[in-house]
Scaffold this motif. Structure first.
Motif, PDB file in Angstrom:
ATOM      1  N   GLY A  68      14.239 -37.242 -36.748  1.00 45.22           N
ATOM      2  CA  GLY A  68      13.016 -37.604 -37.476  1.00 45.22           C
ATOM      3  C   GLY A  68      13.253 -37.746 -38.961  1.00 45.22           C
ATOM      4  O   GLY A  68      12.753 -38.677 -39.607  1.00 45.22           O
ATOM      5  N   VAL A  69      14.044 -36.842 -39.533  1.00 45.27           N
ATOM      6  CA  VAL A  69      14.336 -36.905 -40.967  1.00 45.27           C
ATOM      7  C   VAL A  69      15.147 -38.150 -41.290  1.00 45.27           C
ATOM      8  O   VAL A  69      14.869 -38.866 -42.261  1.00 45.27           O
ATOM      9  N   VAL A  70      16.145 -38.445 -40.467  1.00 44.88           N
ATOM     10  CA  VAL A  70      16.971 -39.638 -40.696  1.00 44.88           C
ATOM     11  C   VAL A  70      16.127 -40.906 -40.540  1.00 44.88           C
ATOM     12  O   VAL A  70      16.233 -41.841 -41.338  1.00 44.88           O
ATOM     13  N   PHE A  71      15.245 -40.930 -39.543  1.00 44.84           N
ATOM     14  CA  PHE A  71      14.364 -42.088 -39.344  1.00 44.84           C
ATOM     15  C   PHE A  71      13.445 -42.274 -40.554  1.00 44.84           C
ATOM     16  O   PHE A  71      13.291 -43.385 -41.063  1.00 44.84           O
ATOM     17  N   ALA A  72      12.845 -41.184 -41.023  1.00 41.93           N
ATOM     18  CA  ALA A  72      11.944 -41.263 -42.184  1.00 41.93           C
ATOM     19  C   ALA A  72      12.696 -41.737 -43.430  1.00 41.93           C
ATOM     20  O   ALA A  72      12.184 -42.556 -44.197  1.00 41.93           O
ATOM     21  N   ALA A  73      13.914 -41.242 -43.612  1.00 40.61           N
ATOM     22  CA  ALA A  73      14.714 -41.667 -44.767  1.00 40.61           C
ATOM     23  C   ALA A  73      15.039 -43.159 -44.665  1.00 40.61           C
ATOM     24  O   ALA A  73      15.001 -43.889 -45.663  1.00 40.61           O
ATOM     25  N   GLY A  74      15.334 -43.640 -43.456  1.00 36.56           N
ATOM     26  CA  GLY A  74      15.610 -45.062 -43.255  1.00 36.56           C
ATOM     27  C   GLY A  74      14.403 -45.929 -43.537  1.00 36.56           C
ATOM     28  O   GLY A  74      14.508 -46.983 -44.165  1.00 36.56           O
ATOM     29  N   VAL A  75      13.233 -45.488 -43.062  1.00 35.54           N
ATOM     30  CA  VAL A  75      11.995 -46.237 -43.313  1.00 35.54           C
ATOM     31  C   VAL A  75      11.704 -46.274 -44.810  1.00 35.54           C
ATOM     32  O   VAL A  75      11.347 -47.318 -45.370  1.00 35.54           O
ATOM     33  N   LEU A  76      11.858 -45.137 -45.475  1.00 35.99           N
ATOM     34  CA  LEU A  76      11.616 -45.070 -46.918  1.00 35.99           C
ATOM     35  C   LEU A  76      12.577 -45.980 -47.680  1.00 35.99           C
ATOM     36  O   LEU A  76      12.162 -46.748 -48.556  1.00 35.99           O
ATOM     37  N   ALA A  77      13.866 -45.911 -47.334  1.00 34.67           N
ATOM     38  CA  ALA A  77      14.856 -46.751 -48.015  1.00 34.67           C
ATOM     39  C   ALA A  77      14.579 -48.229 -47.758  1.00 34.67           C
ATOM     40  O   ALA A  77      14.646 -49.061 -48.675  1.00 34.67           O
TER      41      ALA A  77
END
Length: 89
Positions: A68-77
């Motif tokens: 979830g954290v990696v997905f959120a970071a990808g969406v943000l980036a």
């Protein structure tokens, strides 16, 4: 005339002595700088290894939260890059 020659010779010896002293000071300063840089690199490497270990441990303990954290970071980036690309156009 011999007095002037002796004074010049003493003066040259003083200059050579001072140059030698300055060379020693500079050499010590450079060696200290190199030692400090090596120490900082070792500390940085150790900190990076600790961070990698902690990250691996966290991923093993909480795999779904990690995803979830990696997905959120990808969406943000991705959002940030998309926003920046539309501003330049």
């Amino acid at each position: 005339m011999s007095t002037g020659l002796l004074e010049k010779q003493a003066s040259v010896e003083d200059v050579l002595r001072e140059v030698s002293r300055l060379k020693s000071v500079v050499t010590e300063a450079v060696e200290d700088g190199v030692q400090s840089a090596v120490k900082a690199l070792k500390q940085g490497r150790s900190a990076a290894e600790d961070a990698i270990y902690d990250a691996r441990h966290t991923v093993k303990q909480k795999p779904l939260q990690s995803i979830g954290v990696v997905f959120a970071a990808g969406v943000l980036a991705g959002s940030l890059l998309g926003w920046l690309s539309t501003r330049r156009s």
